[in-house]
Design a protein around this motif. Structure first.
Motif, mmCIF file in Angstrom:
data_model
loop_
_atom_site.group_PDB
_atom_site.id
_atom_site.type_symbol
_atom_site.label_atom_id
_atom_site.label_comp_id
_atom_site.label_asym_id
_atom_site.label_seq_id
_atom_site.Cartn_x
_atom_site.Cartn_y
_atom_site.Cartn_z
ATOM 1 N N GLU A 101 34.605 50.208 38.634
ATOM 2 C CA GLU A 101 35.908 50.404 37.985
ATOM 3 C C GLU A 101 36.010 49.644 36.661
ATOM 4 O O GLU A 101 36.827 49.991 35.816
ATOM 5 C CB GLU A 101 37.040 49.931 38.909
ATOM 6 N N ILE A 102 35.191 48.611 36.508
ATOM 7 C CA ILE A 102 35.190 47.797 35.291
ATOM 8 C C ILE A 102 33.743 47.552 34.875
ATOM 9 O O ILE A 102 32.900 47.244 35.719
ATOM 10 C CB ILE A 102 35.867 46.418 35.520
ATOM 11 N N VAL A 103 33.470 47.659 33.585
ATOM 12 C CA VAL A 103 32.213 47.177 33.006
ATOM 13 C C VAL A 103 32.567 46.141 31.946
ATOM 14 O O VAL A 103 33.401 46.399 31.073
ATOM 15 C CB VAL A 103 31.374 48.308 32.394
ATOM 16 N N VAL A 104 31.943 44.974 32.054
ATOM 17 C CA VAL A 104 32.153 43.897 31.086
ATOM 18 C C VAL A 104 30.881 43.737 30.260
ATOM 19 O O VAL A 104 29.788 43.552 30.816
ATOM 20 C CB VAL A 104 32.514 42.576 31.799
ATOM 21 N N LEU A 154 35.229 36.390 37.077
ATOM 22 C CA LEU A 154 35.698 37.650 37.645
ATOM 23 C C LEU A 154 35.758 37.581 39.167
ATOM 24 O O LEU A 154 36.715 38.068 39.785
ATOM 25 C CB LEU A 154 34.791 38.792 37.191
ATOM 26 N N ALA A 155 34.743 36.969 39.770
ATOM 27 C CA ALA A 155 34.753 36.805 41.227
ATOM 28 C C ALA A 155 35.925 35.933 41.668
ATOM 29 O O ALA A 155 36.532 36.168 42.728
ATOM 30 C CB ALA A 155 33.431 36.217 41.700
ATOM 31 N N GLU A 156 36.250 34.937 40.863
ATOM 32 C CA GLU A 156 37.389 34.078 41.185
ATOM 33 C C GLU A 156 38.708 34.844 41.152
ATOM 34 O O GLU A 156 39.682 34.439 41.802
ATOM 35 C CB GLU A 156 37.462 32.902 40.207
ATOM 36 N N GLN A 157 38.745 35.962 40.422
ATOM 37 C CA GLN A 157 39.950 36.797 40.386
ATOM 38 C C GLN A 157 40.004 37.772 41.555
ATOM 39 O O GLN A 157 40.934 38.586 41.649
ATOM 40 C CB GLN A 157 40.029 37.577 39.062
ATOM 41 N N GLY A 158 39.007 37.704 42.435
ATOM 42 C CA GLY A 158 39.001 38.560 43.615
ATOM 43 C C GLY A 158 38.289 39.880 43.426
ATOM 44 O O GLY A 158 38.417 40.775 44.270
ATOM 45 N N LEU A 159 37.516 40.017 42.354
ATOM 46 C CA LEU A 159 36.787 41.255 42.119
ATOM 47 C C LEU A 159 35.401 41.189 42.751
ATOM 48 O O LEU A 159 34.858 40.106 42.979
ATOM 49 C CB LEU A 159 36.681 41.530 40.620
ATOM 50 N N GLU A 160 34.842 42.350 43.029
ATOM 51 C CA GLU A 160 33.485 42.456 43.579
ATOM 52 C C GLU A 160 32.526 42.636 42.410
ATOM 53 O O GLU A 160 32.493 43.697 41.794
ATOM 54 C CB GLU A 160 33.391 43.626 44.549
ATOM 55 N N VAL A 161 31.753 41.607 42.110
ATOM 56 C CA VAL A 161 30.998 41.553 40.866
ATOM 57 C C VAL A 161 29.500 41.718 41.117
ATOM 58 O O VAL A 161 28.937 41.071 42.001
ATOM 59 C CB VAL A 161 31.241 40.209 40.142
ATOM 60 N N LEU A 162 28.877 42.571 40.315
ATOM 61 C CA LEU A 162 27.422 42.607 40.204
ATOM 62 C C LEU A 162 27.081 42.079 38.819
ATOM 63 O O LEU A 162 27.438 42.686 37.798
ATOM 64 C CB LEU A 162 26.868 44.012 40.380
ATOM 65 N N ARG A 183 42.302 44.051 38.971
ATOM 66 C CA ARG A 183 42.923 44.084 40.284
ATOM 67 C C ARG A 183 41.914 43.594 41.327
ATOM 68 O O ARG A 183 40.746 44.005 41.286
ATOM 69 C CB ARG A 183 43.373 45.500 40.649
ATOM 70 N N PRO A 184 42.347 42.742 42.260
ATOM 71 C CA PRO A 184 41.430 42.296 43.317
ATOM 72 C C PRO A 184 40.793 43.493 44.030
ATOM 73 O O PRO A 184 41.453 44.509 44.269
ATOM 74 C CB PRO A 184 42.341 41.506 44.260
ATOM 75 N N GLY A 185 39.512 43.340 44.322
ATOM 76 C CA GLY A 185 38.783 44.396 45.023
ATOM 77 C C GLY A 185 38.088 45.390 44.123
ATOM 78 O O GLY A 185 37.247 46.170 44.591
ATOM 79 N N GLN A 186 38.412 45.383 42.834
ATOM 80 C CA GLN A 186 37.717 46.285 41.925
ATOM 81 C C GLN A 186 36.237 45.910 41.828
ATOM 82 O O GLN A 186 35.879 44.738 41.879
ATOM 83 C CB GLN A 186 38.347 46.236 40.534
ATOM 84 N N ARG A 187 35.410 46.917 41.666
ATOM 85 C CA ARG A 187 33.974 46.711 41.498
ATOM 86 C C ARG A 187 33.675 46.561 40.009
ATOM 87 O O ARG A 187 34.059 47.404 39.209
ATOM 88 C CB ARG A 187 33.198 47.883 42.083
ATOM 89 N N VAL A 188 32.977 45.476 39.677
ATOM 90 C CA VAL A 188 32.721 45.139 38.275
ATOM 91 C C VAL A 188 31.221 44.992 38.039
ATOM 92 O O VAL A 188 30.515 44.349 38.830
ATOM 93 C CB VAL A 188 33.413 43.819 37.878
ATOM 94 N N LEU A 189 30.752 45.555 36.947
ATOM 95 C CA LEU A 189 29.395 45.321 36.465
ATOM 96 C C LEU A 189 29.480 44.435 35.239
ATOM 97 O O LEU A 189 30.119 44.797 34.241
ATOM 98 C CB LEU A 189 28.720 46.645 36.102
#
Length: 207
Positions: A105-108, A56-64, A37-43
């Motif tokens: 919210e997500i770990v890849v 992931l950033a292209e999907q609108g997520l906040e990626v570290l 979901r856009p805006g989710q924080r992802v590691l």
């Protein structure tokens, strides 16, 4: 000045102008896009040159995007700029990485099999710690049979995964998807050819 042979090895691997694992995202990760979901924080762990983090950033997520190699992270920034997205990066030694509680919210975790068994156990515990309740782990890795293919990954069977091992490691999570399969990969020069894979999506249980 003390040098780190492992850091030098990874910097050398990523030193080419080409992208070692390509610039396209991992196919299994893309197949799970319906969970994002856009805006989710992802590691994105050991994200290398950024192919997954940028997608992931292209999907609108906040990626570290974290990686051991600053050479890889610089290439990740270049890839993000070419795609007109923002990617936060941080150099990270997973031996000493601080897993802040309930941050993502997500770990890849795609092919993070540099980790020997004791470090892998620590990383898995860190993933559990840093996910928010209800958060998702999206993971793909090699099975020990990969050594017979020789098409990517480290030459160490003990670093590989099996479905049973992942089921046990994340027994306190809800397993949404867990599958072993042999499938071809085409991810740059690093992962190319028939491969022994295991896919996992697991959700941290809400309190």
């Amino acid at each position: 000045m003390t040098t780190n042979p492992e850091l030098e090895r990874w910097n050398e691997r990523f030193s080419s102008d080409d992208y070692l694992f390509g610039t396209a995202p991992n196919a299994f990760l893309v197949s799970q896009s319906h969970l994002l979901r856009p805006g989710q924080r992802v590691l994105a762990i050991a994200d290398g040159e950024g192919r997954n983090g940028v997608w992931l950033a292209e999907q609108g997520l906040e990626v570290l995007s974290i990686d051991f190699s600053p050479v890889a992270l610089e290439k990740a920034h270049r890839l993000a700029a070419s795609r007109n997205v923002m990617l936060r990066t941080q150099q990270a030694d997973m031996e000493i990485w601080n897993w802040a509680p309930e941050q993502f919210e997500i770990v890849v975790a795609v092919f993070i099999q540099f980790a020997r068994p004791d470090l892998r156990a620590a990383i898995f515990q860190g993933i559990k710690r840093t996910l928010t309740p209800g958060g998702l782990l999206i993971l793909q890795g090699y099975r020990p049979e990969q050594l017979g293919y020789g098409t990517g990954g480290p030459p160490h069977a003990e670093n590989m995964y099996t479905a049973d091992m992942l089921r046990s490691a994340f027994a306190d999570f809800d397993i949404l998807h867990l599958q072993e399969h042999d499938s071809p990969l085409s991810e740059g020069q690093g992962h190319h050819g028939m491969s022994a894979l295991v896919d996992c999506v697991a959700r941290k249980r809400s309190l």
